[in-house]
Design an enzyme around this catalytic site. Sequence first.
Site: not given
Length: 253
Positions: A51, A53, A112, A199
């Site tokens: 998921r 963001d 990522y 993040r």
Amino acid sequence: MRYFISLSYDGTNYSGWQTQPDAPTVQETIEKALTLVSRSPEPIAIVGAGRTDAGVHARGMVAHVDLPMDLEAARELIFRTDRYLPHDIALHSIRPVKDEAHARFSATSRMYRYYVTLRKDPFQESRMLRLHFPLDFERMNVAAEQLLRFTDFTSFSKLHTDVKTNNCRVTEAYWRPGAEPGQWIFTITADRFLRNMVRAVVGTLFQVGKGRLSVEDFAAVVEAKDRGRAGSSAPGHALYLEAVGYPEELYLD
């Protein structure tokens, strides 16, 4: 037949991957397109590998879908649906998989990358985070290596999520220079990630790079298992889901 779809998207215009009420999402956009193009009497549902963001991008997202058609027909459907979708979502390929294969739960790794730039660049402003302060990337790399020592990343997790465990196995985490002068890229790979984890990690590493946290302080943040000890989350527009890994035996082609 169950299939894995490989896709990419620019997340700028979407409120993340997962369908939600009264907000445009990548999942909903693809599902509506598949249903319309296939002329299916029932809505076609897809399940993503994760998921992302709001504002986060993906170069290597994977989703599974169940379709009542053979591979040749499925490929034609993906081709036609890709042409129908807006320019910021692209469907690349489709592969048949075993019935028990699951885009989210069968994944063994996710990678990522976070992109920053230290110089003004009108062509990258919306795709990277422009920093207005110097950072010690060597020191940040030493701190990033500490992530491989830990498994509980509660300090970097969004609060009040529905996950059963905050344990993850990070296998790599490092900064390297980008292709253009002033660009730096943070790469992190793990078996799974918590909501907002990358993040939050990047935002805390910024504190190390600024000299506000030592490497030992960074390790102490992880050990504290307290989101309040970590730094602010870095903005989402510079984060990309680069790749998702699966066991090869799941594929039928």
